[in-house]
Scaffold this motif. Sequence first.
Motif, PDB file in Angstrom:
ATOM      1  N   GLN A 214      -6.725  -7.399  10.359  1.00  0.00           N
ATOM      2  CA  GLN A 214      -7.208  -6.889   9.068  1.00  0.00           C
ATOM      3  C   GLN A 214      -8.398  -7.677   8.528  1.00  0.00           C
ATOM      4  OE1 GLN A 214      -3.482  -7.271   6.866  1.00  0.00           O
ATOM      5  NE2 GLN A 214      -3.164  -5.048   6.971  1.00  0.00           N
TER       6      GLN A 214
ATOM      7  N   ASN B 257       0.813  -1.228   0.000  1.00  0.00           N
ATOM      8  CA  ASN B 257       0.000   0.000   0.000  1.00  0.00           C
ATOM      9  C   ASN B 257       0.842   1.270   0.000  1.00  0.00           C
ATOM     10  OD1 ASN B 257      -2.316  -1.521  -0.026  1.00  0.00           O
ATOM     11  ND2 ASN B 257      -2.804  -1.238   2.135  1.00  0.00           N
ATOM     12  N   THR B 258       2.108   1.194   0.450  1.00  0.00           N
ATOM     13  CA  THR B 258       2.944   2.397   0.525  1.00  0.00           C
ATOM     14  C   THR B 258       4.329   2.148  -0.050  1.00  0.00           C
ATOM     15  OG1 THR B 258       3.873   1.899   2.714  1.00  0.00           O
ATOM     16  CG2 THR B 258       1.749   3.064   2.663  1.00  0.00           C
TER      17      THR B 258
ATOM     18  N   ASP C 160      -0.164  -6.247   1.336  1.00  0.00           N
ATOM     19  CA  ASP C 160      -1.083  -5.409   2.118  1.00  0.00           C
ATOM     20  C   ASP C 160      -2.488  -5.582   1.571  1.00  0.00           C
ATOM     21  OD1 ASP C 160       0.807  -4.245   3.839  1.00  0.00           O
ATOM     22  OD2 ASP C 160       1.346  -2.746   2.331  1.00  0.00           O
TER      23      ASP C 160
ATOM     24  N   PRO D 258      -5.711  -4.406   0.075  1.00  0.00           N
ATOM     25  CA  PRO D 258      -6.091  -3.155  -0.610  1.00  0.00           C
ATOM     26  C   PRO D 258      -7.152  -2.401   0.192  1.00  0.00           C
ATOM     27  CG  PRO D 258      -6.149  -5.026  -2.108  1.00  0.00           C
ATOM     28  CD  PRO D 258      -5.998  -5.587  -0.744  1.00  0.00           C
ATOM     29  N   GLN D 259      -7.062  -1.079   0.162  1.00  0.00           N
ATOM     30  CA  GLN D 259      -7.985  -0.261   0.942  1.00  0.00           C
ATOM     31  C   GLN D 259      -9.331  -0.073   0.251  1.00  0.00           C
ATOM     32  OE1 GLN D 259      -5.520   3.210   1.404  1.00  0.00           O
ATOM     33  NE2 GLN D 259      -4.452   2.377   3.188  1.00  0.00           N
ATOM     34  N   GLN D 260      -9.370  -0.341  -1.056  1.00  0.00           N
ATOM     35  CA  GLN D 260     -10.612  -0.183  -1.818  1.00  0.00           C
ATOM     36  C   GLN D 260     -10.788  -1.362  -2.763  1.00  0.00           C
ATOM     37  OE1 GLN D 260      -9.748   3.461  -3.812  1.00  0.00           O
ATOM     38  NE2 GLN D 260     -10.117   4.767  -2.038  1.00  0.00           N
TER      39      GLN D 260
ATOM     40  N   SER E  44     -11.334  -5.556   7.358  1.00  0.00           N
ATOM     41  CA  SER E  44     -11.023  -4.793   6.138  1.00  0.00           C
ATOM     42  C   SER E  44     -11.108  -5.687   4.910  1.00  0.00           C
ATOM     43  CB  SER E  44      -9.610  -4.204   6.236  1.00  0.00           C
ATOM     44  OG  SER E  44      -9.527  -3.287   7.285  1.00  0.00           O
TER      45      SER E  44
ATOM     46  N   ARG F  19      -9.089  -1.021  -6.213  1.00  0.00           N
ATOM     47  CA  ARG F  19      -7.659  -1.326  -6.219  1.00  0.00           C
ATOM     48  C   ARG F  19      -7.432  -2.830  -6.227  1.00  0.00           C
ATOM     49  NH1 ARG F  19      -4.630   3.083  -2.265  1.00  0.00           N
ATOM     50  NH2 ARG F  19      -5.308   4.942  -3.400  1.00  0.00           N
ATOM     51  N   TYR F  20      -8.246  -3.564  -5.512  1.00  0.00           N
ATOM     52  CA  TYR F  20      -8.133  -5.024  -5.507  1.00  0.00           C
ATOM     53  C   TYR F  20      -8.364  -5.566  -6.918  1.00  0.00           C
ATOM     54  CZ  TYR F  20      -9.046  -9.915  -4.361  1.00  0.00           C
ATOM     55  OH  TYR F  20      -9.009 -11.283  -4.315  1.00  0.00           O
TER      56      TYR F  20
END
Length: 450
Positions: free
Chosen positions: A346, A246-247, A314, A316-318, A349, A321-322
Amino acid sequence: MSSFTTLPLQSPLQTALKRLNFTTMTPIQEQSLPSILEGKDIVAQASTGSGKTLAFALGLLQNINPKFFAAQSLVLCPTRELAEQVAKVIRSCASEIGNIKLLTLCGGVPMKGQKHSLTHGAHIIVGTPGRVLKLLQIDALDLKHCKTSVLDEADQMVDMGFIDDIEEIFTYLPAQKQTLLFSATYPESIKELTSKLTHNPLFIKTHTTEIKPDIDEIAYVVSDKTLALNTLIQHHNITNAIIFCNTKVVASELCETLRYAGIHAIALHGDMEQFDRNEAIIQFRNGSAPFLVATDVAGRGIDIEGLDVIINYDVPQQLDRYIHRIGRTGRAGKNGMAITLVSPHQGDSFLGLARNIVLQELPRLINDFELSTPMQTICIDAGKKEKLRAGDIVGAMIHEGGLENVQIGKIDQLDHLSYVAVPRSLAKNVHTKLQKRPIKGKVFRIWLLD
């Protein structure tokens, strides 16, 4: 599905399609191309790998006048990597027309060279919004003769904060033009952009009957993700994979950790210089590095043939994105695998992505091991601008390096550099033999990448 021969394409484009072995249209091409060729604005919801790039490439090339040396088409992409891939498709289609000049204008490289290239003119501009806008603002780029504008992966450009840049770029374009907008998703932000930039567009959404690859989606609950990667590589017999983080910080740290553990990995993220990003992708594509540790933005638009797996290091936050991540595998109708590593905290999430995937326990570790690649990359300090051809490199590898033709791997050439993959077991010996030996009558600096 219909044949490309049913379309009123100019003869050089039909010839190029035959040479490239494109015969029947994909759903997005069949639904959009007739209207594109009629000059209508298009708003199409189409995923990566649907064939949309070929659709707009044919559309803009149909209207190019090779004798008029001015920017007649503009294509905006979210990342440099995607812009390069789009440019490659357009160049392939334009090969039979002749005298078509295309420039890629992206950040990460000095503007001086781009400004110089623009003084010689270009028919087609492919670039990222930030760099294109900067060149417009300093009057280095003129778009007043542009007949076709394309927004590729519009949702990603909006997500990356380019919406204001895009709207300003369009103030430099003529009022009378054709606009083609392609987006994998169609959120409210894209609807607003569509209303501002298009005129009576035809809305297209590819049918769900479109052939999709079979991607096996797996998720493991793990407490130590780095150790889990070692286990999964063995358990699933993974020989190459993109590992998404993610970063940028996590991507860099993970890459170093994997290398320390004996797993050959290479990083790809936005803080890297364009030169280093190019080398990372080249080494991954030619089999010199089995694992590419990438962020979402850097991994956008990378198309690797025969990619075994993508791994979400990580979560994915959305959901978008996945979807974009797993779309890197299972290309060209082949099956693929997407593995997500989920820490105990997680779980919620991951469940929020609503993928209907049962979380599994991690398989048992077989043993410690080091994963080495069969290939290594030799770099030559000369490229297209020095008139060095792939055939010249092959000849040197055979006659000076002692390799057989079948041992020579993928060759990539940039303007002033050439990269060739050779068997890792022979790389040092070949490198030594080529030192101070002429290639095409000249001696070039040669070094090994690792």
